[in-house]
Design a protein around this motif. Structure first.
Motif, PDB file in Angstrom:
ATOM      1  N   ALA A 137       1.602  -3.493   7.830  1.00 14.44           N
ATOM      2  CA  ALA A 137       1.593  -2.511   6.746  1.00 14.44           C
ATOM      3  C   ALA A 137       2.250  -3.070   5.490  1.00 14.44           C
ATOM      4  CB  ALA A 137       2.279  -1.223   7.193  1.00 14.44           C
ATOM      5  N   LEU A 138       3.370  -3.770   5.661  1.00 16.84           N
ATOM      6  CA  LEU A 138       4.064  -4.334   4.508  1.00 16.84           C
ATOM      7  C   LEU A 138       3.238  -5.441   3.868  1.00 16.84           C
ATOM      8  CD1 LEU A 138       6.586  -4.218   2.748  1.00 16.84           C
ATOM      9  CD2 LEU A 138       7.645  -5.876   4.305  1.00 16.84           C
ATOM     10  N   ASP A 139       2.575  -6.253   4.674  1.00 14.61           N
ATOM     11  CA  ASP A 139       1.703  -7.295   4.132  1.00 14.61           C
ATOM     12  C   ASP A 139       0.628  -6.686   3.234  1.00 14.61           C
ATOM     13  OD1 ASP A 139       0.531  -9.912   3.839  1.00 14.61           O
ATOM     14  OD2 ASP A 139      -0.914  -9.379   5.387  1.00 14.61           O
ATOM     15  N   GLN A 140       0.033  -5.582   3.673  1.00 15.65           N
ATOM     16  CA  GLN A 140      -0.966  -4.893   2.833  1.00 15.65           C
ATOM     17  C   GLN A 140      -0.353  -4.439   1.520  1.00 15.65           C
ATOM     18  OE1 GLN A 140      -2.809  -1.528   4.743  1.00 15.65           O
ATOM     19  NE2 GLN A 140      -3.201  -2.680   6.618  1.00 15.65           N
ATOM     20  N   ALA A 141       0.800  -3.817   1.599  1.00 13.31           N
ATOM     21  CA  ALA A 141       1.409  -3.194   0.423  1.00 13.31           C
ATOM     22  C   ALA A 141       1.838  -4.210  -0.626  1.00 13.31           C
ATOM     23  CB  ALA A 141       2.603  -2.341   0.843  1.00 13.31           C
ATOM     24  N   VAL A 142       2.302  -5.384  -0.206  1.00 11.77           N
ATOM     25  CA  VAL A 142       2.797  -6.368  -1.176  1.00 11.77           C
ATOM     26  C   VAL A 142       1.686  -7.272  -1.707  1.00 11.77           C
ATOM     27  CG1 VAL A 142       5.076  -6.399  -0.089  1.00 11.77           C
ATOM     28  CG2 VAL A 142       3.427  -8.192   0.492  1.00 11.77           C
ATOM     29  N   THR A 143       0.495  -7.156  -1.152  1.00  9.63           N
ATOM     30  CA  THR A 143      -0.611  -8.020  -1.558  1.00  9.63           C
ATOM     31  C   THR A 143      -1.092  -7.656  -2.958  1.00  9.63           C
ATOM     32  OG1 THR A 143      -1.311  -8.383   0.715  1.00  9.63           O
ATOM     33  CG2 THR A 143      -2.974  -8.747  -0.993  1.00  9.63           C
ATOM     34  N   PRO A 144      -1.213  -8.638  -3.833  1.00  6.76           N
ATOM     35  CA  PRO A 144      -1.747  -8.367  -5.179  1.00  6.76           C
ATOM     36  C   PRO A 144      -3.229  -8.001  -5.118  1.00  6.76           C
ATOM     37  CG  PRO A 144      -0.518 -10.440  -5.132  1.00  6.76           C
ATOM     38  CD  PRO A 144      -0.718 -10.016  -3.707  1.00  6.76           C
ATOM     39  N   ASP A 145      -3.637  -7.142  -6.030  1.00 13.71           N
ATOM     40  CA  ASP A 145      -5.033  -6.743  -6.183  1.00 13.71           C
ATOM     41  C   ASP A 145      -5.404  -6.990  -7.637  1.00 13.71           C
ATOM     42  OD1 ASP A 145      -7.429  -5.269  -6.669  1.00 13.71           O
ATOM     43  OD2 ASP A 145      -6.998  -4.007  -4.931  1.00 13.71           O
ATOM     44  N   PRO A 146      -6.390  -7.847  -7.917  1.00 15.28           N
ATOM     45  CA  PRO A 146      -6.714  -8.194  -9.302  1.00 15.28           C
ATOM     46  C   PRO A 146      -7.203  -7.010 -10.134  1.00 15.28           C
ATOM     47  CG  PRO A 146      -8.376  -9.067  -7.799  1.00 15.28           C
ATOM     48  CD  PRO A 146      -7.256  -8.536  -6.957  1.00 15.28           C
ATOM     49  N   HIS A 196       4.325  -5.427 -10.344  1.00 13.60           N
ATOM     50  CA  HIS A 196       3.043  -5.443 -11.045  1.00 13.60           C
ATOM     51  C   HIS A 196       1.955  -6.048 -10.168  1.00 13.60           C
ATOM     52  CE1 HIS A 196       4.274  -4.894 -15.520  1.00 13.60           C
ATOM     53  NE2 HIS A 196       4.870  -4.031 -14.721  1.00 13.60           N
ATOM     54  N   GLY A 197       0.836  -5.348 -10.106  1.00 14.22           N
ATOM     55  CA  GLY A 197      -0.349  -5.866  -9.434  1.00 14.22           C
ATOM     56  C   GLY A 197      -0.406  -5.690  -7.934  1.00 14.22           C
ATOM     57  N   ILE A 198       0.651  -5.145  -7.299  1.00 16.40           N
ATOM     58  CA  ILE A 198       0.612  -5.004  -5.839  1.00 16.40           C
ATOM     59  C   ILE A 198      -0.115  -3.723  -5.443  1.00 16.40           C
ATOM     60  CG2 ILE A 198       2.729  -6.333  -5.508  1.00 16.40           C
ATOM     61  CD1 ILE A 198       4.083  -3.577  -4.813  1.00 16.40           C
ATOM     62  N   ARG A 199      -0.621  -3.723  -4.214  1.00 21.94           N
ATOM     63  CA  ARG A 199      -1.366  -2.561  -3.709  1.00 21.94           C
ATOM     64  C   ARG A 199      -0.470  -1.350  -3.472  1.00 21.94           C
ATOM     65  NH1 ARG A 199      -5.543  -5.600   0.399  1.00 21.94           N
ATOM     66  NH2 ARG A 199      -6.822  -6.512  -1.250  1.00 21.94           N
ATOM     67  N   ARG A 200       0.800  -1.559  -3.272  1.00 23.32           N
ATOM     68  CA  ARG A 200       1.817  -0.515  -3.149  1.00 23.32           C
ATOM     69  C   ARG A 200       1.834   0.167  -1.785  1.00 23.32           C
ATOM     70  NH1 ARG A 200       2.593   4.913  -6.929  1.00 23.32           N
ATOM     71  NH2 ARG A 200       3.923   6.003  -5.427  1.00 23.32           N
ATOM     72  N   TYR A 201       0.688   0.512  -1.245  1.00 22.88           N
ATOM     73  CA  TYR A 201       0.605   1.240   0.021  1.00 22.88           C
ATOM     74  C   TYR A 201       0.129   0.316   1.140  1.00 22.88           C
ATOM     75  CZ  TYR A 201       0.489   5.248  -3.147  1.00 22.88           C
ATOM     76  OH  TYR A 201       0.765   6.151  -4.126  1.00 22.88           O
ATOM     77  N   GLY A 202       0.575   0.607   2.352  1.00 21.08           N
ATOM     78  CA  GLY A 202       0.089  -0.118   3.520  1.00 21.08           C
ATOM     79  C   GLY A 202       0.204   0.753   4.753  1.00 21.08           C
ATOM     80  N   ALA A 203      -0.685   0.514   5.701  1.00 19.07           N
ATOM     81  CA  ALA A 203      -0.662   1.268   6.954  1.00 19.07           C
ATOM     82  C   ALA A 203      -1.243   0.418   8.066  1.00 19.07           C
ATOM     83  CB  ALA A 203      -1.452   2.570   6.824  1.00 19.07           C
ATOM     84  N   GLU A 254      17.181  -5.531   0.569  1.00 19.69           N
ATOM     85  CA  GLU A 254      17.540  -6.033  -0.762  1.00 19.69           C
ATOM     86  C   GLU A 254      16.713  -7.265  -1.115  1.00 19.69           C
ATOM     87  OE1 GLU A 254      19.436  -6.493  -4.465  1.00 19.69           O
ATOM     88  OE2 GLU A 254      19.258  -4.777  -3.115  1.00 19.69           O
ATOM     89  N   ALA A 255      16.494  -8.149  -0.152  1.00 16.22           N
ATOM     90  CA  ALA A 255      15.658  -9.330  -0.407  1.00 16.22           C
ATOM     91  C   ALA A 255      14.235  -8.917  -0.742  1.00 16.22           C
ATOM     92  CB  ALA A 255      15.681 -10.256   0.805  1.00 16.22           C
ATOM     93  N   LEU A 256      13.710  -7.927  -0.040  1.00 21.90           N
ATOM     94  CA  LEU A 256      12.363  -7.430  -0.327  1.00 21.90           C
ATOM     95  C   LEU A 256      12.297  -6.845  -1.734  1.00 21.90           C
ATOM     96  CD1 LEU A 256       9.466  -6.682   0.433  1.00 21.90           C
ATOM     97  CD2 LEU A 256      10.398  -4.608   1.521  1.00 21.90           C
ATOM     98  N   ARG A 257      13.267  -6.029  -2.095  1.00 26.39           N
ATOM     99  CA  ARG A 257      13.282  -5.421  -3.431  1.00 26.39           C
ATOM    100  C   ARG A 257      13.291  -6.481  -4.520  1.00 26.39           C
ATOM    101  NH1 ARG A 257      16.520  -4.370  -7.324  1.00 26.39           N
ATOM    102  NH2 ARG A 257      18.365  -5.180  -6.282  1.00 26.39           N
ATOM    103  N   ARG A 258      14.117  -7.499  -4.350  1.00 30.99           N
ATOM    104  CA  ARG A 258      14.198  -8.560  -5.355  1.00 30.99           C
ATOM    105  C   ARG A 258      12.920  -9.402  -5.399  1.00 30.99           C
ATOM    106  NH1 ARG A 258      20.318 -11.112  -4.955  1.00 30.99           N
ATOM    107  NH2 ARG A 258      21.443  -9.125  -5.004  1.00 30.99           N
TER     108      ARG A 258
END
Length: 194
Positions: A173-182, A86-93, A76-80
């Motif tokens: 993987a989560l760090d990749q996914a939440v990282t913004p991409d300009p 907006h702007g996140i990479r969405r995927y991570g591995a 829940e904390a992650l979702r909030r």
């Protein structure tokens, strides 16, 4: 700053979480499950998340309620903290070794919860915790965050190494996914929403 604070109180557990996605890897973790404290500290450090977590639970009954509710509250904390995504990479591995253990984690912050958990631990217990309870933790996290999460333990001989590899791979993987991409305008979806 992308962060969230969540409190969950039931007759079985009392948990508070503060999660900052753009952190330095600082973790202050206090749960009644010592091995889980270690795993969540690894998660914070290797994902560069600042995580403060306090938990109490009915561990005299079993660790089950606490493990599941830790996943629900952190999810829940992650979702909030992600907000509109907006702007996140969405995927991570990540494919990550820990001595002889090797874990693979892939995830999609799609908003559609799904856990694929291909983990056969080399031992049934990690000290005093049933290793099957890690499935309950990740199931709760997936349900609350809306994440599609695949976890594969490819090999391991020592159970501590197995879960350390899993939690570190999950963090990476989560760090990749939440990282913004300009380059991303809005969300990374042809539907226009996640």
């Amino acid at each position: 700053m992308r962060f969230a604070e969540v409190a969950r109180t039931t007759r079985e557990t009392q948990i508070t979480v503060r999660l900052e996605l753009d952190g330095t890897g600082a973790g202050t973790i206090h749960t009644p499950v010592p091995f889980m404290n270690h795993m969540l500290e690894l998660f914070a450090r290797h994902g560069f998340f600042d995580l403060t977590l306090e938990a109490r639970g009915d561990v005299e009954v079993d660790y089950h309620h606490t493990m599941e509710d830790l996943g629900l509250t952190l999810g829940e904390a992650l979702r909030r903290a992600l907000g509109d995504k907006h702007g996140i990479r969405r995927y991570g591995a990540a494919l990550l070794p820990m001595d002889e253990a090797l874990a693979r984690v892939a995830l999609d912050l799609s908003g559609r919860p799904c856990l694929v958990y291909e983990v056969t631990p080399p031992a049934a217990m990690v000290k005093d915790i049933d290793s099957r309870l890690f499935h309950e933790f990740f199931q709760g996290l997936v349900a609350a965050s809306g994440m599609n999460l695949h976890i594969d333990l490819l090999r391991a001989e020592e159970v501590h190494h197995a879960f350390e590899a899993i939690f570190k791979a999950f963090a990476k993987a989560l760090d990749q996914a939440v990282t913004p991409d300009p380059r991303i305008r809005g969300v990374l979806s042809t539907k226009g929403t996640l």
